[in-house]
Scaffold this motif. Structure first.
Motif, PDB file in Angstrom:
ATOM      1  N   HIS A 171      29.481  -6.009  48.022  1.00 42.97           N
ATOM      2  CA  HIS A 171      30.520  -6.978  48.211  1.00 42.97           C
ATOM      3  C   HIS A 171      30.759  -6.267  50.106  1.00 42.97           C
ATOM      4  O   HIS A 171      31.187  -5.186  50.294  1.00 42.97           O
ATOM      5  CB  HIS A 171      31.918  -7.607  48.192  1.00 42.97           C
ATOM      6  CG  HIS A 171      32.270  -8.332  48.708  1.00 42.97           C
ATOM      7  ND1 HIS A 171      33.510  -8.305  49.383  1.00 42.97           N
ATOM      8  CD2 HIS A 171      32.768 -10.184  48.316  1.00 42.97           C
ATOM      9  CE1 HIS A 171      33.607  -9.799  50.092  1.00 42.97           C
ATOM     10  NE2 HIS A 171      33.294 -10.435  48.968  1.00 42.97           N
ATOM     11  N   HIS A 172      30.793  -7.028  50.495  1.00 41.65           N
ATOM     12  CA  HIS A 172      31.307  -6.765  52.000  1.00 41.65           C
ATOM     13  C   HIS A 172      32.778  -5.662  51.998  1.00 41.65           C
ATOM     14  O   HIS A 172      32.972  -5.007  53.142  1.00 41.65           O
ATOM     15  CB  HIS A 172      31.293  -7.708  53.291  1.00 41.65           C
ATOM     16  CG  HIS A 172      32.116  -8.654  53.591  1.00 41.65           C
ATOM     17  ND1 HIS A 172      31.690 -10.494  52.567  1.00 41.65           N
ATOM     18  CD2 HIS A 172      33.444  -9.312  53.489  1.00 41.65           C
ATOM     19  CE1 HIS A 172      32.674 -10.574  52.808  1.00 41.65           C
ATOM     20  NE2 HIS A 172      33.470 -10.207  53.353  1.00 41.65           N
ATOM     21  N   SER A 173      33.233  -5.840  51.169  1.00 42.21           N
ATOM     22  CA  SER A 173      34.576  -5.493  51.059  1.00 42.21           C
ATOM     23  C   SER A 173      34.479  -3.588  50.807  1.00 42.21           C
ATOM     24  O   SER A 173      35.099  -2.355  50.707  1.00 42.21           O
ATOM     25  CB  SER A 173      35.426  -5.894  49.759  1.00 42.21           C
ATOM     26  OG  SER A 173      35.026  -5.464  48.831  1.00 42.21           O
ATOM     27  N   GLY A 174      33.597  -3.926  50.899  1.00 43.23           N
ATOM     28  CA  GLY A 174      32.914  -2.258  49.427  1.00 43.23           C
ATOM     29  C   GLY A 174      32.493  -2.485  48.402  1.00 43.23           C
ATOM     30  O   GLY A 174      32.167  -0.968  47.745  1.00 43.23           O
ATOM     31  N   THR A 175      33.169  -3.770  47.384  1.00 44.09           N
ATOM     32  CA  THR A 175      32.840  -3.574  46.687  1.00 44.09           C
ATOM     33  C   THR A 175      31.701  -3.208  45.234  1.00 44.09           C
ATOM     34  O   THR A 175      31.143  -4.531  45.987  1.00 44.09           O
ATOM     35  CB  THR A 175      33.778  -4.758  45.234  1.00 44.09           C
ATOM     36  OG1 THR A 175      35.038  -4.768  45.677  1.00 44.09           O
ATOM     37  CG2 THR A 175      34.085  -4.864  43.602  1.00 44.09           C
ATOM     38  N   GLU A 176      31.479  -2.817  44.691  1.00 41.94           N
ATOM     39  CA  GLU A 176      29.871  -3.163  43.994  1.00 41.94           C
ATOM     40  C   GLU A 176      30.489  -3.904  43.032  1.00 41.94           C
ATOM     41  O   GLU A 176      31.023  -3.866  42.342  1.00 41.94           O
ATOM     42  CB  GLU A 176      29.181  -1.021  43.503  1.00 41.94           C
ATOM     43  CG  GLU A 176      28.010  -1.776  42.836  1.00 41.94           C
ATOM     44  CD  GLU A 176      27.411  -0.268  43.010  1.00 41.94           C
ATOM     45  OE1 GLU A 176      26.169  -0.252  42.639  1.00 41.94           O
ATOM     46  OE2 GLU A 176      27.962   0.902  43.270  1.00 41.94           O
ATOM     47  N   TYR A 177      29.193  -5.148  42.799  1.00 41.50           N
ATOM     48  CA  TYR A 177      28.791  -5.776  41.417  1.00 41.50           C
ATOM     49  C   TYR A 177      28.442  -4.717  40.399  1.00 41.50           C
ATOM     50  O   TYR A 177      26.980  -4.113  40.975  1.00 41.50           O
ATOM     51  CB  TYR A 177      28.380  -6.684  42.155  1.00 41.50           C
ATOM     52  CG  TYR A 177      29.294  -7.749  43.119  1.00 41.50           C
ATOM     53  CD1 TYR A 177      30.021  -8.749  42.886  1.00 41.50           C
ATOM     54  CD2 TYR A 177      28.500  -7.560  44.351  1.00 41.50           C
ATOM     55  CE1 TYR A 177      30.332  -9.385  43.474  1.00 41.50           C
ATOM     56  CE2 TYR A 177      28.816  -8.406  45.160  1.00 41.50           C
ATOM     57  CZ  TYR A 177      29.929  -9.385  44.526  1.00 41.50           C
ATOM     58  OH  TYR A 177      30.272 -10.028  46.097  1.00 41.50           O
ATOM     59  N   PRO A 184      40.029 -15.826  51.893  1.00 40.36           N
ATOM     60  CA  PRO A 184      40.042 -14.675  52.076  1.00 40.36           C
ATOM     61  C   PRO A 184      40.442 -13.993  53.568  1.00 40.36           C
ATOM     62  O   PRO A 184      40.710 -14.798  54.591  1.00 40.36           O
ATOM     63  CB  PRO A 184      38.644 -14.316  52.194  1.00 40.36           C
ATOM     64  CG  PRO A 184      38.006 -15.750  52.614  1.00 40.36           C
ATOM     65  CD  PRO A 184      38.630 -16.717  51.930  1.00 40.36           C
ATOM     66  N   LYS A 185      40.924 -13.076  53.613  1.00 38.41           N
ATOM     67  CA  LYS A 185      41.648 -11.930  54.778  1.00 38.41           C
ATOM     68  C   LYS A 185      41.133 -12.276  55.474  1.00 38.41           C
ATOM     69  O   LYS A 185      39.651 -11.976  55.579  1.00 38.41           O
ATOM     70  CB  LYS A 185      42.073 -10.652  54.291  1.00 38.41           C
ATOM     71  CG  LYS A 185      43.719 -11.381  53.497  1.00 38.41           C
ATOM     72  CD  LYS A 185      44.328  -9.379  53.380  1.00 38.41           C
ATOM     73  CE  LYS A 185      46.077  -9.764  52.307  1.00 38.41           C
ATOM     74  NZ  LYS A 185      45.692  -8.387  51.605  1.00 38.41           N
ATOM     75  N   PRO A 186      41.449 -12.012  56.890  1.00 44.56           N
ATOM     76  CA  PRO A 186      40.617 -12.127  57.886  1.00 44.56           C
ATOM     77  C   PRO A 186      39.899 -10.313  58.144  1.00 44.56           C
ATOM     78  O   PRO A 186      40.776  -9.479  57.524  1.00 44.56           O
ATOM     79  CB  PRO A 186      40.887 -11.813  59.813  1.00 44.56           C
ATOM     80  CG  PRO A 186      42.472 -13.421  58.757  1.00 44.56           C
ATOM     81  CD  PRO A 186      42.233 -12.584  57.860  1.00 44.56           C
ATOM     82  N   PHE A 187      38.366 -10.394  58.581  1.00 40.87           N
ATOM     83  CA  PHE A 187      38.094  -9.107  58.440  1.00 40.87           C
ATOM     84  C   PHE A 187      37.751  -8.099  59.837  1.00 40.87           C
ATOM     85  O   PHE A 187      37.406  -9.400  60.735  1.00 40.87           O
ATOM     86  CB  PHE A 187      36.240  -9.956  57.383  1.00 40.87           C
ATOM     87  CG  PHE A 187      35.736  -8.570  57.635  1.00 40.87           C
ATOM     88  CD1 PHE A 187      35.716  -8.354  55.846  1.00 40.87           C
ATOM     89  CD2 PHE A 187      34.754  -7.545  57.865  1.00 40.87           C
ATOM     90  CE1 PHE A 187      35.345  -7.451  55.551  1.00 40.87           C
ATOM     91  CE2 PHE A 187      34.100  -6.145  57.534  1.00 40.87           C
ATOM     92  CZ  PHE A 187      34.125  -5.990  56.554  1.00 40.87           C
ATOM     93  N   THR A 188      38.983  -7.493  59.110  1.00 37.59           N
ATOM     94  CA  THR A 188      38.977  -6.868  61.080  1.00 37.59           C
ATOM     95  C   THR A 188      38.256  -5.396  60.887  1.00 37.59           C
ATOM     96  O   THR A 188      37.415  -4.620  59.798  1.00 37.59           O
ATOM     97  CB  THR A 188      40.905  -5.880  60.216  1.00 37.59           C
ATOM     98  OG1 THR A 188      40.649  -5.338  59.385  1.00 37.59           O
ATOM     99  CG2 THR A 188      41.712  -7.238  59.620  1.00 37.59           C
TER     100      THR A 188
END
Length: 152
Positions: A91-97, A125-129
């Motif tokens: 995921h673009h949050s860095g979480t690996e599925y 979702p929160k804004p991507f910073t």
């Protein structure tokens, strides 16, 4: 190895392309024709455009994927489809599925949809910073460095 990006909603395309240039790893961006671009990219970056539709990009990614690809998507359903393909999915949050977390993520998505159907409001979702982008970049760089170590 290459990066494969579910491009319709990805906020980290530029970060992945930067890593691609540094590490000389090809990038495939699959996106709908609504996101067509004439922007010039390096020869390492290739686009596949699909028709508009809910899952057109997802089905094309499933068709195109190789075992050693690194996929970036925010779509839990696509991630679930790809887990059996022995590829790494982030995921673009860095979480690996992973098999260990996909059921929980799919269940959360299902429950959110049920709440919205019932007329309840759910948080988006929160804004991507910029800090989120930097965190993703550093995490993905670590993944690449670990992959290079495994190859040697």
């Amino acid at each position: 190895m290459r990066f494969v990006i579910d491009g319709d909603g990805s906020p980290v395309k530029n970060e992945v392309i930067k890593l691609s240039d540094i590490y000389q790893i090809p990038v495939l961006i699959v996106t709908s024709v609504d996101h067509y671009t004439t922007k010039e990219y390096s020869d390492l970056v290739r686009f596949i455009y699909v028709d508009k539709g809910a899952d057109g990009a997802d089905y094309r990614i499933v068709k195109e994927i190789n075992n050693d690809d690194i996929v970036i998507t925010q779509d839990y359903g696509l991630a679930a489809l790809l887990l059996g393909k022995q590829t790494r999915i982030f995921h673009h949050s860095g979480t690996e599925y992973r098999l260990e977390n996909i059921d929980m993520l799919l269940n959360q998505r299902f429950m959110g949809a049920k709440m919205r159907q019932a007329g309840k409001r759910t948080k988006g979702p929160k804004p991507f910073t910029a800090a989120d982008r930097e965190r993703f970049y550093k995490m993905m760089e670590q993944v690449l460095l670990q992959s290079k170590e495994l190859e040697t």
